[in-house]
Design an enzyme around this catalytic site. Structure first.
Site, PDB file in Angstrom:
ATOM      1  N   ASN A   1      40.811  29.526  32.079  1.00 15.58           N
ATOM      2  CA  ASN A   1      41.158  30.872  32.528  1.00 15.58           C
ATOM      3  C   ASN A   1      39.885  31.664  32.802  1.00 15.58           C
ATOM      4  OD1 ASN A   1      40.895  30.789  29.659  1.00 15.58           O
ATOM      5  ND2 ASN A   1      42.090  32.645  29.393  1.00 15.58           N
TER       6      ASN A   1
ATOM      7  N   GLU B   1      38.951  35.546  33.338  1.00 10.65           N
ATOM      8  CA  GLU B   1      39.406  36.936  33.313  1.00 10.65           C
ATOM      9  C   GLU B   1      38.446  37.835  34.087  1.00 10.65           C
ATOM     10  OE1 GLU B   1      40.161  37.784  29.158  1.00 10.65           O
ATOM     11  OE2 GLU B   1      41.947  36.493  29.176  1.00 10.65           O
TER      12      GLU B   1
ATOM     13  N   CYS C   1      44.701  32.064  35.545  1.00 15.32           N
ATOM     14  CA  CYS C   1      44.986  31.132  34.452  1.00 15.32           C
ATOM     15  C   CYS C   1      44.253  29.802  34.606  1.00 15.32           C
ATOM     16  CB  CYS C   1      46.476  30.827  34.403  1.00 15.32           C
ATOM     17  SG  CYS C   1      47.505  32.193  33.869  1.00 15.32           S
TER      18      CYS C   1
ATOM     19  N   GLU D   1      45.537  26.868  34.477  1.00 10.94           N
ATOM     20  CA  GLU D   1      46.282  25.947  35.337  1.00 10.94           C
ATOM     21  C   GLU D   1      45.891  26.164  36.801  1.00 10.94           C
ATOM     22  OE1 GLU D   1      47.394  27.849  32.935  1.00 10.94           O
ATOM     23  OE2 GLU D   1      49.127  26.992  31.901  1.00 10.94           O
TER      24      GLU D   1
ATOM     25  N   CYS E   1      52.486  30.143  32.476  1.00  4.38           N
ATOM     26  CA  CYS E   1      53.182  31.383  32.862  1.00  4.38           C
ATOM     27  C   CYS E   1      54.053  31.094  34.091  1.00  4.38           C
ATOM     28  CB  CYS E   1      52.172  32.489  33.157  1.00  4.38           C
ATOM     29  SG  CYS E   1      51.347  32.331  34.773  1.00  4.38           S
TER      30      CYS E   1
ATOM     31  N   CYS F   1      52.149  30.209  37.300  1.00  4.07           N
ATOM     32  CA  CYS F   1      51.548  28.864  37.292  1.00  4.07           C
ATOM     33  C   CYS F   1      52.612  27.782  37.404  1.00  4.07           C
ATOM     34  CB  CYS F   1      50.696  28.669  36.042  1.00  4.07           C
ATOM     35  SG  CYS F   1      49.132  29.583  36.144  1.00  4.07           S
TER      36      CYS F   1
HETATM   37  N1  THU Z   1      46.631  31.972  30.201  1.00  3.58           N
HETATM   38  C1  THU Z   1      46.351  30.782  30.807  1.00  3.58           C
HETATM   39  O1  THU Z   1      45.223  30.566  31.275  1.00  3.58           O
HETATM   40  N2  THU Z   1      47.330  29.853  30.875  1.00  3.58           N
HETATM   41  C2  THU Z   1      48.555  29.978  30.311  1.00  3.58           C
HETATM   42  O2  THU Z   1      49.351  29.051  30.376  1.00  3.58           O
HETATM   43  C3  THU Z   1      48.924  31.214  29.619  1.00  3.58           C
HETATM   44  C4  THU Z   1      47.928  32.304  29.668  1.00  3.58           C
HETATM   45  C5  THU Z   1      45.546  32.965  30.084  1.00  3.58           C
HETATM   46  C6  THU Z   1      45.636  34.144  30.982  1.00  3.58           C
HETATM   47  C7  THU Z   1      44.775  35.152  30.234  1.00  3.58           C
HETATM   48  O3  THU Z   1      43.415  34.946  30.584  1.00  3.58           O
HETATM   49  C8  THU Z   1      44.962  34.772  28.780  1.00  3.58           C
HETATM   50  O4  THU Z   1      45.507  33.467  28.770  1.00  3.58           O
HETATM   51  C9  THU Z   1      45.862  35.702  28.011  1.00  3.58           C
HETATM   52  O5  THU Z   1      47.059  35.871  28.665  1.00  3.58           O
END
Ligand code: THU
Length: 128
Positions: free
Chosen positions: A40, A42, A51, A53, A82, A85
């Site tokens: 991920n 941010e 994310c 994925e 999510c 994704c």
């Molecule tokens: N996140 C992912 O990278 N993949 C997931 O399957 C669920 C959430 C990340 C997004 C964000 O950077 C952090 O987790 C908190 O939501």
């Protein structure tokens, strides 16, 4: 699937998650058996983050892959993909593709099929 989970674990350690501090790694396998990891990423403008994925899928596509045959996600707790994704995976995966949800130690907590996570889904064949 050890290589898949190992790639997801390694990717997780590269996450840029200074805001949530929630590190996630993912890995996807393509039609040639190749494995691509992603983390991920941010952003200070929060909605612009993406994310793990999504990163992994981008790496697969950049390498010329066009099918996802297996997915692993690594994080703290039961980190299921999510909604966005799930749809991104759907673009490249058939309904029976397995999505393994793993703890930080790489132990598989649960495995789902894409169809379980995204039933009655809309996909590329609807546009053909
Ligand atoms: N996140 C992912 O990278 N993949 C997931 O399957 C669920 C959430 C990340 C997004 C964000 O950077 C952090 O987790 C908190 O939501």
């Amino acid at each position: 699937m050890d290589d898949l989970v190992a790639a997801a674990r390694a990717a997780r350690l590269k996450a840029h998650a200074p805001y949530s501090k929630f590190l996630v790694g993912a890995a996807v396998r393509d039609e040639r058996g190749r494995v691509f990891g992603g983390c991920n990423v941010e952003n200070a403008a929060y909605p612009q983050g993406w994310c793990a994925e999504t990163s992994a899928i981008a790496a697969l596509v950049m390498a010329g892959g066009r099918k996802i045959t297996e997915v692993a996600v690594v994080g703290d707790g039961l980190v299921t993909p999510c909604g966005g994704c799930r749809q991104k995976i759907r673009e490249f995966a058939s309904p029976d593709v397995k999505i393994h949800v793993c703890g930080e130690d790489g132990a598989i907590r649960r495995s789902f099929t894409l169809d379980e996570l995204l039933p009655f889904s809309f996909g590329p064949e609807h546009l053909r």
